[in-house]
Design an enzyme around this catalytic site. Structure first.
Site, short mmCIF file in Angstrom:
data_model
loop_
_atom_site.label_atom_id
_atom_site.label_comp_id
_atom_site.label_asym_id
_atom_site.label_seq_id
_atom_site.Cartn_x
_atom_site.Cartn_y
_atom_site.Cartn_z
N LEU A 100 -3.24 -1.93 -2.14
CA LEU A 100 -3.11 -3.03 -3.09
C LEU A 100 -3.54 -4.28 -2.34
O LEU A 100 -2.91 -4.69 -1.37
CB LEU A 100 -1.65 -3.16 -3.55
CG LEU A 100 -1.34 -4.30 -4.52
CD1 LEU A 100 -2.03 -4.08 -5.86
CD2 LEU A 100 0.18 -4.44 -4.72
N CYS A 104 0.84 -1.19 0.00
CA CYS A 104 0.00 0.00 0.00
C CYS A 104 0.87 1.24 0.00
O CYS A 104 2.10 1.18 -0.08
CB CYS A 104 -0.90 0.01 1.24
SG CYS A 104 -1.79 -1.53 1.52
N VAL A 116 -3.96 -9.54 1.07
CA VAL A 116 -4.49 -10.38 2.16
C VAL A 116 -5.76 -9.73 2.68
O VAL A 116 -5.86 -8.50 2.74
CB VAL A 116 -3.45 -10.53 3.29
CG1 VAL A 116 -4.03 -11.32 4.45
CG2 VAL A 116 -2.19 -11.21 2.77
N ASP A 164 -3.80 -8.34 8.84
CA ASP A 164 -2.67 -8.14 9.74
C ASP A 164 -2.65 -6.71 10.29
O ASP A 164 -2.08 -6.46 11.35
CB ASP A 164 -1.35 -8.47 9.04
CG ASP A 164 -1.17 -7.79 7.69
OD1 ASP A 164 -2.07 -7.04 7.28
OD2 ASP A 164 -0.13 -8.03 7.05
N GLY A 199 15.18 -12.79 -5.31
CA GLY A 199 16.41 -13.22 -4.66
C GLY A 199 17.25 -12.06 -4.17
O GLY A 199 18.44 -12.24 -3.83
N ASN A 202 1.67 -0.07 5.55
CA ASN A 202 2.14 -0.58 4.27
C ASN A 202 3.09 -1.73 4.55
O ASN A 202 4.12 -1.53 5.21
CB ASN A 202 2.86 0.54 3.50
CG ASN A 202 3.68 0.00 2.33
OD1 ASN A 202 3.30 -0.98 1.70
ND2 ASN A 202 4.80 0.64 2.05
N GLY A 203 2.75 -2.92 4.10
CA GLY A 203 3.65 -4.04 4.29
C GLY A 203 2.93 -5.36 4.42
O GLY A 203 1.74 -5.48 4.10
N GLU A 204 3.66 -6.35 4.87
CA GLU A 204 3.12 -7.67 5.13
C GLU A 204 3.71 -8.20 6.43
O GLU A 204 4.91 -8.08 6.67
CB GLU A 204 3.45 -8.65 4.00
CG GLU A 204 2.81 -8.30 2.66
CD GLU A 204 1.30 -8.41 2.65
OE1 GLU A 204 0.74 -9.06 3.56
OE2 GLU A 204 0.68 -7.87 1.73
#
Length: 617
Positions: A55, A2, A58, A106, A381, A81-83
């Site tokens: 965005l 987000c 989840v 979350d 990666g 903003n994040g996970e």
């Protein structure tokens, strides 16, 4: 992922001019809309304004922000903003303490954790995040940033009002906040760019919350707190145990970061880092009878134009093909042509609000735009080289002896186009030296460590604080510009903490760079991939691209209105453009050579013009 933004003032009532301040919140959301095209929301009360664009990854139904929670007549609020990768564990802990939840997001878990545990709650989080929390009890705003600095969070003081945003453009929406550049700003652009000094936002008065820190903003001012830091201690695990722990941490990080209510994919270069992440993802998805989607990136014409070098020993395509067969993935080969990567140099500036990594950045911007319509979440990666010691400067003698940043040891390459008078005024050498020494002094030392190992620890520290931050910035801005969430499992703080104290003799056992990572990946990759020599992000070798850039630089030099010409020398430009270019002598990192210098000039000129930057010397 987000975009968040807002403002706070302990002694001002924003509701007295509610339409005015709601318009500001709306304009902030509009500025950040590319980060969150699926939803937007705002909240305004006497001392706080919060804005959010979303965005949806989840909790697709009930994840709208800002989220508010009321207890004992007081209302707390959050934009985030994040996970969060340990949501389930933390939610259960809070439920055991008597808390109820109205969403499965979350975000609500984070706000509830703050309400229960206070500011130090952040130590319980495993994830990537930028968080703003409205605390009505103490009348304060708290701004948090994740440990590795994966998610950005900028702020400034506008006559006593704290203004914050995920990107610089959000700050510029607030009245009185201006894009000004002073000597420090210009030293960052020309002396250390595209890197940025930690905590600074280049524009005068603009700051960024440091990784592993949070701010407490109240009527008493702004107080910075550090909640996470690396600690140097002797490594006591055996080599075999170190391999075992490293393998576990990597697999656990990848599995946790696959959490999503929408499909995930991976970026696959055929190198050991992205291949290992892709292998773990493919294995996990196969358990659910699902196929992993993978994406590789290259440049049109590179099969014909590629030239091997010490920095770029091989092309990716043959190794990608081998991995696609090994993984049985749904693969997409993406190519960027010369004109596209040149045209997107300007979009790259708009994504960063600053000059960036030239075509290394603009091409990634293009690739992300091609991935996002097919997949919203990508695992990469990124960061493995910084953590496991994959770059040449970890082991080359000249880097050990250089008293400067090892990825840009020769400032002359940066000064080749700059006006002599401006260079004298800038005093670049002194600025870079002081910046380097200040950063080096913060290295967590280990008493009694041999000199060579201590120096390698210093280089590791510089990589984490500088080079890795530059690449994380690139990944965040280029992905979020197209509404794509790029995740970086190797930046899991547990991996960083553990590898920080693993000695070089284990990381590069038997003289093999990143051997520890390769051994941890045994059984998950073919040996030809596992022990492939490092080859960085690809670049174009098409001379037509270089010619196109040269034409644009000439146009800038001949235009009296070009703002960058205030700092450049026309004769130096003429000499530079008429000299044979050298792709083997980068001026930043491993990829940014002569053509990228031209692209950086183009970006800087556009930045000064588009943002109407006022120069204050």
């Amino acid at each position: 992922m987000c975009g968040i933004s807002g403002f706070f003032h302990a002694r001002q009532d924003f509701t007295q001019k509610e339409p005015f301040y709601r318009t500001i919140l709306d304009s902030m959301n509009q500025a950040l809309k590319r980060r969150g095209p699926d939803d937007r929301g705002t909240f305004l009360c006497p001392h706080f304004g919060l804005a959010h664009v979303r965005l949806s990854i989840v909790d697709l139904v009930t994840g709208h922000q800002p989220i508010l929670k009321t207890r004992h007549g007081r209302t707390w609020g959050i934009v985030y903003n994040g996970e969060l990768y340990n949501t389930g564990e933390l939610r259960q802990e809070l439920k055991n303490l008597g808390h109820d939840f109205t969403t499965s997001s979350d975000t609500e878990v984070i706000l509830t954790a703050y309400m229960e545990f206070g500011p130090e709650f952040v130590k319980k989080l495993n994830g990537i995040f930028a968080i703003a929390i409205m605390d009505p009890v103490h009348d304060r705003l708290l701004l948090y940033r994740d440990r590795a600095g994966v998610k950005p969070l900028f702020y400034t003081d506008a006559d006593g009002t704290v203004v914050f945003a995920s990107e610089i453009k959000g700050l510029l929406c607030f009245p009185g906040v201006k894009p000004e550049a002073d000597r420090d700003s210009l030293n960052q652009i020309f002396g250390i760019g595209p890197a940025r000094t930690g905590g600074r936002g280049v524009f005068r008065g603009f700051c960024e919350v440091l990784p592993g820190h949070f701010l407490v903003c109240s009527g008493d001012g702004i107080r910075q707190e550090r909640y996470w830091k690396l600690e140097s201690r002797p490594h006591t695990d055996s080599y075999e145990k170190t391999i075992e722990k490293t393998a576990f941490l990597i697999e656990d990080a990848v599995r946790r970061q696959m959490v999503s209510d929408v499909p995930v994919c991976t970026f696959l270069s055929g190198g050991v880092d992205s291949s290992l992440v892709s292998s773990i993802c493919a294995r996990e998805l196969k358990k659910k009878n699902r196929q992993l989607a993978t994406f590789s990136f290259d440049f049109a014409g590179n099969r014909e134009n590629f030239k091997s070098s010490a920095f770029q020993p091989s092309q990716d395509r043959p190794f990608v093909e081998q991995m696609v067969s090994f993984l049985d993935s749904d693969h997409h080969y993406l190519e960027c042509d010369t004109l596209t990567q040149a045209e997107l140099l300007k979009d790259s500036v708009l994504a960063h609000d600053l000059p960036a990594m030239a075509d290394v950045d603009s091409s990634m911007l293009y690739f992300c735009s091609r991935v996002s319509p097919l997949c919203k979440v990508a695992l990469t990666g990124e960061c493995a080289d910084e953590i496991f010691g994959g770059y040449p400067w970890f082991h080359k003698e000249e880097c050990f002896n250089a008293h400067t940043f090892p990825w840009t040891m020769d400032l002359k390459a940066r000064q080749v186009l700059l006006d002599d008078g401006f260079l004298k005024e800038l005093n670049m050498e002194e600025y870079v030296e002081k910046t380097y020494e200040a950063s080096l002094a913060q290295t967590p030392v280990l008493d009694g460590e041999p000199a060579t190992e201590a120096r390698r620890r210093e280089i590791s520290w510089l990589n984490l604080c500088w080079f890795m931050q530059t690449l994380l910035n690139r990944m965040d801005r280029t992905s979020m510009y197209s509404g794509l969430e790029a995740r970086v499992p190797f930046a899991d703080h547990r991996i960083i903490e553990y590898l920080w104290n693993v000695p070089w003799e284990m990381k590069a056992k038997d003289g093999t760079v990143k051997n520890l990572l390769r051994q941890a990946g045994r059984g998950m990759l073919p040996d030809t991939i596992l022990f492939r020599k490092k080859s960085p992000y690809p670049k174009t070798y098409d001379r037509a691209y270089e010619a196109l850039l040269a034409k644009r630089v000439r146009r800038i030099a001949q235009d009296s209105s070009s703002p960058v010409m205030r700092f450049l020398d026309k004769e130096k430009i003429k000499t530079f453009l008429s000299s044979p270019s050298d792709y083997r002598k980068p001026w930043y990192g491993q990829l940014m050579a002569a053509p990228q210098m031209m692209a950086y000039v183009i970006q800087t000129d556009f930045w000064l013009r588009e943002y109407k930057v006022e120069i204050i010397m």
